[in-house]
Design a protein around this motif. Structure first.
Motif, PDB file in Angstrom:
ATOM      1  N   VAL A 143      -9.654 -38.689 -17.042  1.00  0.00           N
ATOM      2  CA  VAL A 143      -9.406 -39.547 -18.198  1.00  0.00           C
ATOM      3  C   VAL A 143     -10.732 -40.023 -18.794  1.00  0.00           C
ATOM      4  CG1 VAL A 143      -8.361 -41.712 -18.954  1.00  0.00           C
ATOM      5  CG2 VAL A 143      -7.165 -40.261 -17.318  1.00  0.00           C
ATOM      6  N   ARG A 144     -11.667 -40.454 -17.958  1.00  0.00           N
ATOM      7  CA  ARG A 144     -12.969 -40.900 -18.445  1.00  0.00           C
ATOM      8  C   ARG A 144     -13.716 -39.763 -19.135  1.00  0.00           C
ATOM      9  NH1 ARG A 144     -16.063 -42.907 -13.752  1.00  0.00           N
ATOM     10  NH2 ARG A 144     -14.013 -43.447 -12.989  1.00  0.00           N
ATOM     11  N   ASP A 145     -13.634 -38.557 -18.592  1.00  0.00           N
ATOM     12  CA  ASP A 145     -14.303 -37.410 -19.204  1.00  0.00           C
ATOM     13  C   ASP A 145     -13.699 -37.090 -20.572  1.00  0.00           C
ATOM     14  OD1 ASP A 145     -15.896 -37.260 -17.016  1.00  0.00           O
ATOM     15  OD2 ASP A 145     -14.799 -35.585 -16.082  1.00  0.00           O
ATOM     16  N   ILE A 146     -12.393 -37.158 -20.681  1.00  0.00           N
ATOM     17  CA  ILE A 146     -11.736 -36.881 -21.962  1.00  0.00           C
ATOM     18  C   ILE A 146     -12.108 -37.944 -22.991  1.00  0.00           C
ATOM     19  CG2 ILE A 146      -9.501 -36.798 -23.138  1.00  0.00           C
ATOM     20  CD1 ILE A 146      -8.407 -35.429 -20.609  1.00  0.00           C
ATOM     21  N   LEU A 147     -12.101 -39.213 -22.591  1.00  0.00           N
ATOM     22  CA  LEU A 147     -12.477 -40.275 -23.508  1.00  0.00           C
ATOM     23  C   LEU A 147     -13.944 -40.158 -23.901  1.00  0.00           C
ATOM     24  CD1 LEU A 147     -10.606 -43.335 -21.975  1.00  0.00           C
ATOM     25  CD2 LEU A 147     -10.007 -42.032 -24.023  1.00  0.00           C
TER      26      LEU A 147
END
Length: 67
Positions: free
Chosen positions: A58-62
């Motif tokens: 999720v952090r990588d996508i954001l």
């Protein structure tokens, strides 16, 4: 009247609609919902541990979206 010792455990509820509650049955049935919940809990815990280790999807996508 029958008395029970305090160490006697109650009988385990093994049946739900006439079937074993923990049986891995295929199809739409109450046992499938139990297994679905169990596997979802395992997956959620695995993702939390993965996230704590620093590999957050999720952090990588954001991070990618913020550019």
């Amino acid at each position: 009247m029958q008395t029970r010792n305090s160490t006697d455990l109650p009988p385990v509820a093994t049946e739900y609609n006439g079937k074993d509650r923990n049986a891995f049955l295929f199809g739409w049935n109450p046992q499938a919902e139990l297994w679905n919940g169990r596997l979802a809990m395992i997956g959620f815990l695995a993702y939390l541990l993965w996230d704590i280790a620093g590999f957050s999807v999720v952090r990588d996508i954001l991070h990618l979206v913020s550019y």
